[in-house]
Design an enzyme around this catalytic site. Structure first.
Site, PDB file in Angstrom:
ATOM      1  N   GLU A  30      10.847  16.388  15.177  1.00 39.49           N
ATOM      2  CA  GLU A  30      10.969  16.306  13.718  1.00 39.49           C
ATOM      3  C   GLU A  30       9.938  17.230  13.061  1.00 39.49           C
ATOM      4  O   GLU A  30       8.758  17.174  13.371  1.00 39.49           O
ATOM      5  CB  GLU A  30      10.732  14.868  13.236  1.00 39.49           C
ATOM      6  CG  GLU A  30      11.025  14.713  11.754  1.00 39.49           C
ATOM      7  CD  GLU A  30      10.823  13.286  11.246  1.00 39.49           C
ATOM      8  OE1 GLU A  30       9.804  12.672  11.586  1.00 39.49           O
ATOM      9  OE2 GLU A  30      11.692  12.806  10.496  1.00 39.49           O
TER      10      GLU A  30
ATOM     11  N   LYS B 252       0.861  -1.184   0.000  1.00 34.55           N
ATOM     12  CA  LYS B 252       0.000   0.000   0.000  1.00 34.55           C
ATOM     13  C   LYS B 252       0.896   1.232   0.000  1.00 34.55           C
ATOM     14  O   LYS B 252       1.567   1.536   0.980  1.00 34.55           O
ATOM     15  CB  LYS B 252      -0.889   0.050   1.248  1.00 34.55           C
ATOM     16  CG  LYS B 252      -1.916   1.171   1.125  1.00 34.55           C
ATOM     17  CD  LYS B 252      -2.332   1.776   2.433  1.00 34.55           C
ATOM     18  CE  LYS B 252      -1.507   2.939   2.879  1.00 34.55           C
ATOM     19  NZ  LYS B 252      -1.582   4.140   2.038  1.00 34.55           N
TER      20      LYS B 252
ATOM     21  N   CYS C 147      13.821  11.392   5.798  1.00 26.53           N
ATOM     22  CA  CYS C 147      14.012  10.987   7.192  1.00 26.53           C
ATOM     23  C   CYS C 147      15.453  11.274   7.601  1.00 26.53           C
ATOM     24  O   CYS C 147      15.754  11.420   8.786  1.00 26.53           O
ATOM     25  CB  CYS C 147      13.621   9.542   7.425  1.00 26.53           C
ATOM     26  SG  CYS C 147      13.908   8.483   6.049  1.00 26.53           S
TER      27      CYS C 147
ATOM     28  N   GLY D  89       7.562   5.502   7.780  1.00 25.85           N
ATOM     29  CA  GLY D  89       6.664   6.649   7.920  1.00 25.85           C
ATOM     30  C   GLY D  89       6.898   7.326   9.249  1.00 25.85           C
ATOM     31  O   GLY D  89       8.004   7.256   9.802  1.00 25.85           O
TER      32      GLY D  89
ATOM     33  N   GLU E   7      10.793   1.946  10.134  1.00 23.38           N
ATOM     34  CA  GLU E   7      11.768   2.983   9.777  1.00 23.38           C
ATOM     35  C   GLU E   7      11.023   4.304   9.939  1.00 23.38           C
ATOM     36  O   GLU E   7      10.106   4.585   9.181  1.00 23.38           O
ATOM     37  CB  GLU E   7      12.183   2.743   8.311  1.00 23.38           C
ATOM     38  CG  GLU E   7      13.448   3.407   7.916  1.00 23.38           C
ATOM     39  CD  GLU E   7      14.558   3.127   8.874  1.00 23.38           C
ATOM     40  OE1 GLU E   7      14.935   1.965   9.022  1.00 23.38           O
ATOM     41  OE2 GLU E   7      15.038   4.083   9.508  1.00 23.38           O
TER      42      GLU E   7
HETATM   43  P1  ADP Z   1       4.252  10.486   6.630  1.00 24.34           P
HETATM   44  O1  ADP Z   1       4.092  11.589   7.601  1.00 24.34           O
HETATM   45  O2  ADP Z   1       5.652  10.213   6.225  1.00 24.34           O
HETATM   46  O3  ADP Z   1       3.285  10.532   5.480  1.00 24.34           O
HETATM   47  P2  ADP Z   1       2.588   8.450   7.810  1.00 24.34           P
HETATM   48  O4  ADP Z   1       2.985   7.605   8.953  1.00 24.34           O
HETATM   49  O5  ADP Z   1       1.417   9.339   7.973  1.00 24.34           O
HETATM   50  O6  ADP Z   1       3.919   9.208   7.453  1.00 24.34           O
HETATM   51  O7  ADP Z   1       2.317   7.576   6.511  1.00 24.34           O
HETATM   52  C1  ADP Z   1       3.194   6.586   6.028  1.00 24.34           C
HETATM   53  C2  ADP Z   1       2.378   5.447   5.453  1.00 24.34           C
HETATM   54  O8  ADP Z   1       1.619   4.845   6.507  1.00 24.34           O
HETATM   55  C3  ADP Z   1       1.343   5.878   4.403  1.00 24.34           C
HETATM   56  O9  ADP Z   1       1.265   4.887   3.403  1.00 24.34           O
HETATM   57  C4  ADP Z   1       0.065   5.944   5.198  1.00 24.34           C
HETATM   58  O10 ADP Z   1      -1.088   5.767   4.404  1.00 24.34           O
HETATM   59  C5  ADP Z   1       0.244   4.777   6.146  1.00 24.34           C
HETATM   60  N1  ADP Z   1      -0.567   4.848   7.373  1.00 24.34           N
HETATM   61  C6  ADP Z   1      -1.021   5.948   8.012  1.00 24.34           C
HETATM   62  N2  ADP Z   1      -1.745   5.601   9.096  1.00 24.34           N
HETATM   63  C7  ADP Z   1      -1.747   4.252   9.155  1.00 24.34           C
HETATM   64  C8  ADP Z   1      -2.300   3.284  10.051  1.00 24.34           C
HETATM   65  N3  ADP Z   1      -3.023   3.635  11.108  1.00 24.34           N
HETATM   66  N4  ADP Z   1      -2.074   1.974   9.804  1.00 24.34           N
HETATM   67  C9  ADP Z   1      -1.325   1.592   8.745  1.00 24.34           C
HETATM   68  N5  ADP Z   1      -0.794   2.448   7.865  1.00 24.34           N
HETATM   69  C10 ADP Z   1      -0.982   3.764   8.059  1.00 24.34           C
END
Ligand code: ADP
Length: 499
Positions: A384, A175, A284, A228, A250
């Site tokens: 951050e 995803k 990052c 993320g 990560e």
């Molecule tokens: P960033 O701030 O780098 O976008 P996020 O953590 O918001 O970091 O998003 C990184 C990835 O994690 C994206 O693909 C996002 O859709 C996914 N994501 C966000 N929330 C969730 C969750 N609760 N469970 C699984 N994946 C998530």
């Protein structure tokens, strides 16, 4: 009329079960609609996982060198389509074409590295403590891997996870970030053309809390790899902990570049400009703290500001642009909040506002920003921000710089500029980070070296290099006793021994 994109499940491009879509727009030009991407549901994840599970027995038994052949072909095709995919990545992510070409090259390098790894995947042969007995290990595939990726390296990060997972004999469901789904769709096209068997790679677009969560919670996915934010990583880790899943995280960074008075200052200025403002600070590994030794502090800041003021902002596909937009409105708002926090804690030396005019009004542009007089321990110095904001901290001796570097909760990357060999080795030894550079910026990972951080940046695993192959495989230990009699380990050998 922009296209409706599809999911890729069991070797076919399919519409989401929900029939609903979300928009993907260019962050530099909001009027530019890239397409509508599936807002998929748990049902789509279930279908993708079922396909990946069905494909696993055959793929996991395909010889690893043959799996590697497909990835070498993927490397060739990515090379052929490098420009086209890099342009698509810039259009949806915002960083400059030069940077997205780098992103593509990282994916290409990862493909070729993985291709060769298919001919290694070494185990160990170890002497047994008993006579006429062999002991050895090999690397065994695990099952379906769930991959959740962020926007900032829309091509490279998916390849970092997917290619080693595939080489080890696993199947995957990915995803991508909702901000950069197009680049991953193009990557999947490449895999399809390279001949990846159906069901081995599945793509489900959607939102984090919906599709991401469904992947994390799926009982038939034993392995999750996530890049993320630290906040999302915590949610995922809790769920994986409850379900005993293997998890690679990560997450965030608060990376420092330290400049000692003996350094080549021109080199150090080039480094911090690239480290802090490249990718608009959304790496990052971005340099978000600059630690300057007293003697050179004022001169360095003056020269740095002169250079930073000259950075050209704009759409990353346009000529000479050096800094693109932030990824979305929420990110811009977050940066603005930190500017307000910073004004109460330190001196705003330059920037601090949205960048407008000159073709910037329709995008999420923010001025390169520098705070000086930042105090270690303050919010600017420890949290951050993920934007083009650099916090300058003054220090006296190297020990103090090391202490300041280490007193944040993150531990991804650090950098030291010096001509002193002893100081360099102190940095390697004492900076609490997964990566330390000397005379290079905090960014610049290479595909064949392990990548990751300590403390709250990660959970002990590494991406890239040889180490990631351990994450995507289980060690199996095999003993073969050809003595023809019962030999009891720890008992028979010692009882027979004169020692
Ligand atoms: P960033 O701030 O780098 O976008 P996020 O953590 O918001 O970091 O998003 C990184 C990835 O994690 C994206 O693909 C996002 O859709 C996914 N994501 C966000 N929330 C969730 C969750 N609760 N469970 C699984 N994946 C998530």
């Amino acid at each position: 009329m922009a296209d409706n994109f599809k999911n890729f499940i069991n070797g076919e491009w399919v519409e989401p079960s929900t029939g609903t879509y979300f928009e993907n727009r260019n962050p530099a030009k909001q009027k530019d609609l890239i397409g509508h991407f599936p807002r998929s549901s748990r049902e789509d994840v279930d279908r993708a996982v079922a396909a990946a599970k069905a494909a696993f027995p055959d793929w996991s038994r395909t010889p690893a060198p043959a799996r590697g052949d497909i990835l070498r072909r993927v490397g060739d095709l990515l090379t052929e389509r490098k420009d086209e995919i890099a342009k698509a990545a810039t259009r949806e992510m915002g960083k400059t074409l030069q940077e997205t070409r780098g992103d593509l090259q990282e994916g290409i390098d990862t493909a070729y590295y993985a291709g060769v790894e298919g001919r290694r995947l070494f185990g160990h042969t170890v002497p047994s403590e008993l006579r006429n007995k062999w002991a050895m290990t090999y690397r065994r595939p695990i099952g379906v891997c769930g991959l959740i990726t962020p926007f900032n390296f829309p091509l490279a990060i998916p390849t970092w996870k997917m290619f080693p997972a595939l080489i080890c004999g696993n199947t995957v469901v990915i995803k991508p970030a909702e901000d950069t789904p197009h680049t991953v769709a193009l990557l999947i096209e490449v895999l399809e053309e390279a001949g990846i068997p159906k069901g081995v790679v599945n793509l489900v677009h959607g939102l984090g809390e919906e599709v991401g969560a469904a992947i994390v919670e799926h009982p038939d996915i034993p392995v999750i790899s996530f890049t993320g934010s630290t906040e999302t990583g915590s949610i995922i880790a809790q769920q994986c902990g409850r379900m005993h899943k293997r998890l690679s995280l990560e997450m965030g960074g608060k990376n420092a570049q330290i400049v000692l008075a003996d350094a080549d200052l021109d080199l150090a200025i080039d480094g911090v400009l690239w480290g802090a403002f490249g990718t608009t600070g959304q790496r990052c590994t971005a340099t978000s703290r600059l630690l300057l030794q007293d003697e050179i502090h004022d001169e360095f800041v003056a020269r740095l500001m002169e250079r930073a003021k000259g950075l050209k902002l704009g759409y990353g596909l346009e000529k000479d642009v050096e800094v693109g937009p932030l990824i979305h409105e929420a990110s811009l708002k977050k940066v603005e909040e930190y500017i307000e926090i910073g004004k109460g804690e330190a001196t705003l030396a330059m920037g601090g506002e949205r960048a407008t005019g000159d073709g910037l009004d329709d995008g999420f542009f923010f001025q390169p920003t520098i705070f000086t007089d930042v105090k270690p321990g303050s919010r600017l110095a420890t949290e951050e921000i993920f934007g083009p904001v650099l916090s300058v901290i003054r220090f006296g001796e190297l020990d103090e710089a090391i202490r300041i570097n280490n007193e944040v909760k993150y531990g991804l990357s650090s950098s030291l500029y010096t001509r002193d060999a002893v100081a360099s080795f102190r940095a390697f030894q004492d900076l609490d980070n997964g990566i330390t550079y000397v005379n290079a910026p905090t960014i610049g990972a290479e595909a064949h070296l392990p990548f990751g951080g300590v403390k709250q940046t990660g959970n002990g695993h590494r991406e890239g290099g040889w180490e990631v192959y351990e994450f995507y495989s289980e060690t199996k230990v095999c003993y073969l006793d050809y003595s023809g009699k019962l030999q009891r380990a720890q008992i028979d050998n010692y009882e027979a021994s004169p020692y």
